[in-house]
Design a protein around this motif. Structure first.
Motif, PDB file in Angstrom:
ATOM      1  N   PRO A 230       0.799  -1.234   0.000  1.00  0.00           N
ATOM      2  CA  PRO A 230       0.000   0.000   0.000  1.00  0.00           C
ATOM      3  C   PRO A 230       0.827   1.277   0.000  1.00  0.00           C
ATOM      4  CG  PRO A 230      -0.967  -1.588   1.510  1.00  0.00           C
ATOM      5  CD  PRO A 230       0.331  -2.173   1.056  1.00  0.00           C
ATOM      6  N   LEU A 231       2.065   1.211   0.499  1.00  0.00           N
ATOM      7  CA  LEU A 231       2.922   2.396   0.468  1.00  0.00           C
ATOM      8  C   LEU A 231       3.203   2.832  -0.962  1.00  0.00           C
ATOM      9  CD1 LEU A 231       5.459   1.428   3.263  1.00  0.00           C
ATOM     10  CD2 LEU A 231       3.886   3.361   3.336  1.00  0.00           C
ATOM     11  N   GLY A 232       3.120   1.892  -1.910  1.00  0.00           N
ATOM     12  CA  GLY A 232       3.377   2.232  -3.306  1.00  0.00           C
ATOM     13  C   GLY A 232       2.368   3.218  -3.856  1.00  0.00           C
ATOM     14  N   ILE A 233       1.084   2.945  -3.641  1.00  0.00           N
ATOM     15  CA  ILE A 233       0.057   3.857  -4.144  1.00  0.00           C
ATOM     16  C   ILE A 233       0.083   5.171  -3.388  1.00  0.00           C
ATOM     17  CG2 ILE A 233      -1.773   2.972  -2.636  1.00  0.00           C
ATOM     18  CD1 ILE A 233      -2.236   4.021  -6.305  1.00  0.00           C
ATOM     19  N   ILE A 234       0.449   5.131  -2.095  1.00  0.00           N
ATOM     20  CA  ILE A 234       0.528   6.362  -1.311  1.00  0.00           C
ATOM     21  C   ILE A 234       1.643   7.254  -1.844  1.00  0.00           C
ATOM     22  CG2 ILE A 234       1.104   7.299   0.961  1.00  0.00           C
ATOM     23  CD1 ILE A 234      -0.289   4.831   2.177  1.00  0.00           C
ATOM     24  N   GLY A 235       2.843   6.691  -1.981  1.00  0.00           N
ATOM     25  CA  GLY A 235       3.971   7.485  -2.465  1.00  0.00           C
ATOM     26  C   GLY A 235       3.789   7.968  -3.889  1.00  0.00           C
ATOM     27  N   GLN A 236       3.306   7.081  -4.764  1.00  0.00           N
ATOM     28  CA  GLN A 236       3.109   7.467  -6.162  1.00  0.00           C
ATOM     29  C   GLN A 236       2.052   8.550  -6.303  1.00  0.00           C
ATOM     30  OE1 GLN A 236       4.575   6.641  -9.067  1.00  0.00           O
ATOM     31  NE2 GLN A 236       6.092   5.308  -8.124  1.00  0.00           N
ATOM     32  N   SER A 237       0.996   8.470  -5.507  1.00  0.00           N
ATOM     33  CA  SER A 237      -0.062   9.478  -5.634  1.00  0.00           C
ATOM     34  C   SER A 237       0.407  10.843  -5.134  1.00  0.00           C
ATOM     35  CB  SER A 237      -1.316   9.032  -4.868  1.00  0.00           C
ATOM     36  OG  SER A 237      -1.074   8.955  -3.472  1.00  0.00           O
ATOM     37  N   ILE A 238       1.222  10.864  -4.073  1.00  0.00           N
ATOM     38  CA  ILE A 238       1.784  12.136  -3.603  1.00  0.00           C
ATOM     39  C   ILE A 238       2.679  12.739  -4.671  1.00  0.00           C
ATOM     40  CG2 ILE A 238       3.322  13.203  -1.911  1.00  0.00           C
ATOM     41  CD1 ILE A 238       2.360  11.115   0.115  1.00  0.00           C
ATOM     42  N   ALA A 239       3.509  11.891  -5.274  1.00  0.00           N
ATOM     43  CA  ALA A 239       4.401  12.371  -6.333  1.00  0.00           C
ATOM     44  C   ALA A 239       3.606  12.870  -7.532  1.00  0.00           C
ATOM     45  CB  ALA A 239       5.356  11.251  -6.749  1.00  0.00           C
ATOM     46  N   ALA A 240       2.602  12.113  -7.955  1.00  0.00           N
ATOM     47  CA  ALA A 240       1.819  12.501  -9.128  1.00  0.00           C
ATOM     48  C   ALA A 240       1.115  13.836  -8.909  1.00  0.00           C
ATOM     49  CB  ALA A 240       0.793  11.419  -9.449  1.00  0.00           C
ATOM     50  N   ALA A 241       0.469  14.007  -7.760  1.00  0.00           N
ATOM     51  CA  ALA A 241      -0.278  15.241  -7.488  1.00  0.00           C
ATOM     52  C   ALA A 241       0.631  16.460  -7.525  1.00  0.00           C
ATOM     53  CB  ALA A 241      -0.970  15.138  -6.134  1.00  0.00           C
ATOM     54  N   ASN A 242       1.847  16.331  -6.997  1.00  0.00           N
ATOM     55  CA  ASN A 242       2.749  17.480  -6.933  1.00  0.00           C
ATOM     56  C   ASN A 242       3.551  17.689  -8.213  1.00  0.00           C
ATOM     57  OD1 ASN A 242       2.784  18.779  -4.050  1.00  0.00           O
ATOM     58  ND2 ASN A 242       2.563  16.582  -3.724  1.00  0.00           N
TER      59      ASN A 242
END
Length: 362
Positions: A230-242
């Protein structure tokens, strides 16, 4: 359990490794390539950063080429086993690793390859992005019904729904290289659509997984490493949004760009809190599993890509907020990832050398 018959003895002797080559092997590419991407995007200019990025990009590229050839041979020479694994609900989620491996190498090519190949590296990165995105969307649509047909809900169910989020993150770097105007706008909108697709699917999937875990308890000891996924989707989504908010300046009006940047910071800050909680929980479960006899398996690669995604996400959030603390947190995550990768890669190499990892998957 697989329903296909075991391979004849002659086939097993001829190529036992290829007979049981499963898609989760592409996690090796993911876990290696994310170090290249993380090092290249590191917000702190540390000595040796570029060398690390280049070295791990080369390793990831070589691993992707080798595994792609081997996996194609697996399907040609051992079609019954390949079909059996593809039909197996427990193995189906790992087909999400293929597009993410391609996307990760593509991102590394665009970020690092320009120093070696010049502008053509952007073209190669864009082609890999397109291939990975098409395959990732296909996985997000096709694989979940297969999982629901008899699989046991677990964190691995996120594997096929995460690729569109990786596409959203890595696509941001390609936007400035597109012609100004409609081409950039279409790419920006497409990446936000991929972001929404992956986030929605991940929320629904995690709801199913959490409900199952609440009813049955935690996975077996050997499956505990998957709790890091689950850390994968969390980290990727933070990166994508910014990252998408950062490049929107060249695509939409200043007012709209400011709104997208604000969304990235707000979303990233809130999700970072969730990420710290999940990371702490994953570390605690792993420590307990180690005390209960956790042995090495390919599931240990679950420690790598998700942690690297969080490093990339923290770096993007640190730049967006101009927070030195968050930027150095991304450095700490990447440093931890390097240590973990060394352990996992060494055990994998030993398993390949002894052929202990090339066994039938139940």
């Amino acid at each position: 359990m697989l329903t296909t018959a075991p391979a004849p003895a002659t086939t097993a002797r001829r190529s036992p490794a290829l007979a049981h080559l499963t898609p989760n092997w592409f996690a090796v590419v993911m876990g290696t390539g994310i170090i290249a991407v993380g090092a290249a995007s590191l917000p702190v200019d540390l000595p040796g950063r570029d060398s690390i990025a280049r070295a791990f990009w080369v390793l990831a590229t070589a691993a992707l080429l080798l595994l792609s050839v081997a996996f194609a041979a697996h399907w040609v020479r051992h079609r019954e086993q390949a079909l059996g694994y593809a039909r197996n609900p427990a193995m189906a989620p790992f087909y999400g690793a293929l597009p993410m491996a391609v996307l990760t190498v593509g991102a590394g090519t665009a970020a690092v390859g320009t120093e070696i190949f010049g502008p053509s590296a952007i073209v190669v990165g864009a082609v890999l992005w397109a291939l990975g995105t098409v395959a990732g969307v296909a996985a997000a649509v096709i694989v979940p019904p297969r999982m629901l047909s008899g699989g046991t809900p677990g964190p691995v169910w996120l594997m096929p729904v995460v690729p569109p989020m990786v596409s959203a993150t890595t696509g941001a770097a390609l936007i400035p290289h597109l012609p100004e105007g409609q081409a950039r706008l279409a790419m920006l909108i497409g990446c936000y659509a991929l972001f929404a697709m992956a986030l929605t699917a991940a929320i629904v999937t995690m709801a199913v997984v959490i409900r199952h875990l609440a009813r049955t308890g935690l996975p077996a000891v050997q499956a505990i490493p998957t709790m890091w996924i689950p850390l994968g989707i969390i980290g990727q989504s933070i990166a994508a949004a910014n990252l998408l908010g950062r490049v929107s300046d060249t695509t939409v009006s200043s007012g709209a760009a400011a709104g997208l940047r604000a969304f990235g910071v707000a979303y990233g800050t809130a999700m970072a809190g969730v990420g710290v909680l999940v990371l702490g929980y994953a570390c605690l479960l792993t420590a307990r599993a180690a005390g209960r006899g956790l042995r090495f398996s390919m599931s240990w690669w679950s420690f790598t890509f998700p942690l690297g995604a969080c490093a990339v996400g923290a770096g993007a959030l640190g730049i967006a907020t101009d927070s030195v603390a968050v930027q150095w947190f991304s450095v700490a995550l990447l440093a931890s990832l390097l240590a973990i990768w060394a352990v996992v890669a060494a055990n994998t190499a030993r398993g390949v050398w002894t052929r202990a990892l090339f066994v039938p998957v139940p």
